[in-house]
Design a protein around this motif. Structure first.
Motif, PDB file in Angstrom:
ATOM      1  N   LEU A 333       0.813  -1.216   0.000  1.00 44.15           N
ATOM      2  CA  LEU A 333       0.000   0.000   0.000  1.00 44.15           C
ATOM      3  C   LEU A 333       0.842   1.261   0.000  1.00 44.15           C
ATOM      4  O   LEU A 333       0.356   2.336  -0.354  1.00 44.15           O
ATOM      5  N   GLN A 334       2.080   1.140   0.426  1.00 45.80           N
ATOM      6  CA  GLN A 334       2.937   2.323   0.520  1.00 45.80           C
ATOM      7  C   GLN A 334       3.378   2.816  -0.863  1.00 45.80           C
ATOM      8  O   GLN A 334       3.740   3.976  -1.035  1.00 45.80           O
ATOM      9  N   ASN A 413      -2.914  -5.528   7.502  1.00 52.04           N
ATOM     10  CA  ASN A 413      -1.690  -5.237   8.256  1.00 52.04           C
ATOM     11  C   ASN A 413      -1.143  -3.855   7.931  1.00 52.04           C
ATOM     12  O   ASN A 413      -0.438  -3.248   8.745  1.00 52.04           O
ATOM     13  N   GLN A 414      -1.459  -3.359   6.750  1.00 53.12           N
ATOM     14  CA  GLN A 414      -0.927  -2.064   6.321  1.00 53.12           C
ATOM     15  C   GLN A 414      -1.917  -0.921   6.484  1.00 53.12           C
ATOM     16  O   GLN A 414      -1.686   0.179   6.005  1.00 53.12           O
ATOM     17  N   GLY A 489      -3.580   3.285  17.020  1.00 52.72           N
ATOM     18  CA  GLY A 489      -3.444   3.484  15.582  1.00 52.72           C
ATOM     19  C   GLY A 489      -2.117   4.140  15.215  1.00 52.72           C
ATOM     20  O   GLY A 489      -1.485   3.789  14.211  1.00 52.72           O
ATOM     21  N   PHE A 490      -1.667   5.085  16.028  1.00 56.45           N
ATOM     22  CA  PHE A 490      -0.405   5.776  15.759  1.00 56.45           C
ATOM     23  C   PHE A 490       0.790   4.833  15.838  1.00 56.45           C
ATOM     24  O   PHE A 490       1.695   4.882  15.008  1.00 56.45           O
ATOM     25  N   ILE A 491       0.804   3.949  16.870  1.00 59.49           N
ATOM     26  CA  ILE A 491       1.986   3.106  17.085  1.00 59.49           C
ATOM     27  C   ILE A 491       2.144   2.071  15.980  1.00 59.49           C
ATOM     28  O   ILE A 491       3.249   1.597  15.715  1.00 59.49           O
ATOM     29  N   PRO A 495       1.125   2.241   6.514  1.00 56.48           N
ATOM     30  CA  PRO A 495       1.102   3.115   5.333  1.00 56.48           C
ATOM     31  C   PRO A 495      -0.194   3.907   5.210  1.00 56.48           C
ATOM     32  O   PRO A 495      -0.194   5.016   4.692  1.00 56.48           O
ATOM     33  N   ILE A 496      -1.310   3.327   5.693  1.00 55.11           N
ATOM     34  CA  ILE A 496      -2.594   4.032   5.652  1.00 55.11           C
ATOM     35  C   ILE A 496      -3.174   4.081   7.055  1.00 55.11           C
ATOM     36  O   ILE A 496      -3.266   3.058   7.742  1.00 55.11           O
TER      37      ILE A 496
END
Length: 585
Positions: A333-334, A413-414, A489-491, A495-496
């Motif tokens: 996704l990145q 995962n991404q 969510g931050f840790i 990529p999204i």
């Protein structure tokens, strides 16, 4: 794996131990069947030669050997079977939980937690009890009955006398044919009513704070009482049926014993059989009563287990709506944009379209803001990106590949998804923040907490990050729960990042700090922010306005303000509210 295979496959995998256990119990019951014959022979010796020390010693040792042999062998066999039953329970619950993790969100929207718990607790226990107790009692009963008949035959008891005495027992197969389906049908209703009670109890416990605040305890007790009343009604119907069946079997055994006393006594008086044979016959028939009662218990347990297996079969046959294609491959996704073309979607059980003709490109490294009134399709859109629900083929692409071609693990995962009502587990704050990776360094946990503006609150607790939260995180306030979920969510540093109205419970000052931290930490990473407050999304590279499932406006904050549309109206209303609030402080 189908439910009917659970039991067969498990027993197949452990066949050797089951064979050993059965052999031990078979040998034990064969030894036990010598008990009446030994007493019969002892009676004949007493009648013929009187009581002597050697006779008493001989038969005492024989009876002691029978007792010890039966006790040790049957005890070992029963222990092995019970142990295997407990392992089956463990094994099955693990499989059920694994199956639960594969089911789609649509299944959980229709089935409450209480119902799912009833499968794991009530149904698995019913199968385990039938498996353990049923095997023990079945082997015990069949071998003992066969041994009794064989021993009666080799004890010089006339065949015609044996046949007449056991004649009432021939009714048993017909009783099983009638009572078996009835017991299974009523057991199914009991299990279903237990599931409804568990579901109701879970809901009541979860909402107990609301119940107390509205002072409606009597109403909730009455509502729960109705589910308990239904259980009582169904259980009493089952008890009536099983009681009649279980009473019938020992009655038939007692009838056989009465016949043996009357007919056998007559033959003994007229010297057609010896007194020892008469004693052996009555003891053998009396020995039959207990296996008959055990057969009744086994049939009841098996019918209940059959009802539970049917329920488990229904559960394990459910296929998840969201499945990977055989050709699915990992996705990056990145390195790819997300493009949505002509997306129209309706939920499986709805005829109303939640999204209509959506065209959108989410550039990699960009921030997308989504705003709209409740029910406009904001959350639905991001659930499709996560494949919580399946978008139509060809409507959502990652780079050049359809989203259906991506493996679910690599996709999810991404993506870090932070919902509005972030669920917190009954563990420490640190474990909740580091949920994606429990091995995360403590510095990373602290950094994520600071970015989410929850750090100062956490360090005020006596145990700081080791503070254990109550159920669903109720130890914390609504804003603290939301910010803890945001830190999770931050840790992840995915990529999204998708923030689904996840700053709605914080004040304006805290929201501003969170958004600023977000802009600094998410450079060159894609971020999607769903919000009702324009202040949370006005920095976005692009903002879309959803209304009744359609994109009615798109652009930057300044571009949308310049238009006379929904966005400008919302901004005006919110600004006026802010000025009013500041003027009345």
């Amino acid at each position: 794996m189908k439910a009917q295979r659970l039991l067969a496959d498990y027993m197949k995998a452990h066949w050797f131990l089951y064979v050993v256990a059965i052999l031990f119990m078979m040998t034990a019951n064969i030894i036990q069947s010598y008990y009446p014959k030994v007493l019969g022979d002892f009676t004949d010796h007493l009648q013929a030669a009187g009581i002597t020390v050697s006779i008493i010693e001989k038969y005492s040792l024989l009876l002691l050997g029978i007792g010890l042999g039966y006790g040790v062998l049957f005890g070992v066999g029963q222990y092995v079977v019970m142990r295997l039953g407990r392992k089956f329970e463990y094994h099955t619950r693990g499989k059920l939980f694994g199956h639960f993790t594969t089911l789609s969100e649509s299944y959980y929207s229709k089935n409450g937690v209480g119902r799912l718990l009833s499968f794991v607790m009530n149904d698995v226990t019913a199968v385990r009890e039938a498996m353990s107790m049923g095997l023990n009692h079945t082997v015990n009963s069949i071998i003992l009955l066969v041994s009794v008949v064989v021993m009666m035959a080799v004890s010089s008891i006339p065949i015609y006398l044996i046949f007449v005495c056991v004649l009432p027992l021939l009714v048993i197969p017909f009783a099983v044919v009638y009572f078996g389906p009835q017991i299974r049908k009523r057991s199914t209703k009991v299990q279903e009513s237990l599931a409804r009670m568990t579901e109701s109890a879970e809901e009541q416990f979860g909402g107990i704070r609301v119940t107390k605040k509205f002072a409606v305890e009597p109403i909730m007790r009455g509502r729960f009482g109705k589910t308990v009343d239904k259980i009582l009604e169904n259980q009493l119907r089952l008890v009536r049926m099983t009681s009649v069946f279980q009473a019938l079997l020992p009655f038939l055994g007692a009838l056989s014993l009465i016949i043996s006393i009357v007919f056998g006594g007559y033959l003994t008086i007229h010297n057609h059989i010896s007194l020892g044979n008469f004693v052996s016959l009555t003891l053998y028939l009396r020995m039959m009563v207990n296996p008959l009662q055990q057969i009744g218990n086994v049939i009841n347990a098996m019918q209940r287990a059959r009802a539970s297996l049917d329920r488990l079969n229904g559960l394990l046959s459910i296929q998840p709506d969201i499945r990977e294609l055989p050709t699915a491959k990992p996705v990056d996704l990145q390195a790819a944009d997300i493009s949505i073309r002509g997306l129209t979607f309706a939920y499986p059980d709805s005829t109303q379209e939640a999204l209509r003709d959506i065209h959108l490109t989410i550039g990699r490294g960009k921030t997308l803001g989504i705003i709209g009134k409740t029910g406009s399709g904001k959350t639905t859109l991001v659930k499709l990106l996560l494949r919580i629900y399946n978008p139509p083929l060809g409507t959502v692409r990652i780079g050049r590949d359809d989203i259906h071609d991506a493996t679910l693990e690599s996709l999810r995962n991404q993506i870090a998804y932070v919902p509005q009502d972030g669920f917190l587990f009954s563990t420490t704050i640190r474990d909740n923040i580091a949920f994606f990776n429990r091995e995360s360094a403590f510095k990373s946990v602290e950094m994520a907490a600071k970015q989410a503006q929850i750090y100062d609150n956490i360090v005020e607790f006596p145990d700081k990050f080791d503070t254990k939260l109550g159920e669903r995180g109720f130890t914390l306030s609504g804003g603290q729960r939301q910010r803890s979920s945001l830190a999770r969510g931050f840790i992840k540093n995915a990529p999204i990042l998708i923030m689904d109205d996840s700053v709605s419970a914080v004040d304006a000052v805290t929201e501003t700090k969170i958004i600023e931290n977000l802009r600094l930490s998410r450079k060159n990473k894609t971020t999607i922010i769903i919000a009702h407050r324009i202040s949370a999304i006005k920095h976005a590279d692009e903002i879309i306005v959803l209304d009744e499932g359609k994109i009615v406006q798109r652009g930057t904050h300044q571009q949308l303000l310049a238009e006379d549309g929904v966005y400008a109206s919302l901004y005006s209303i919110q600004e006026e509210g802010t000025r009013y609030a500041e003027g009345h402080r």
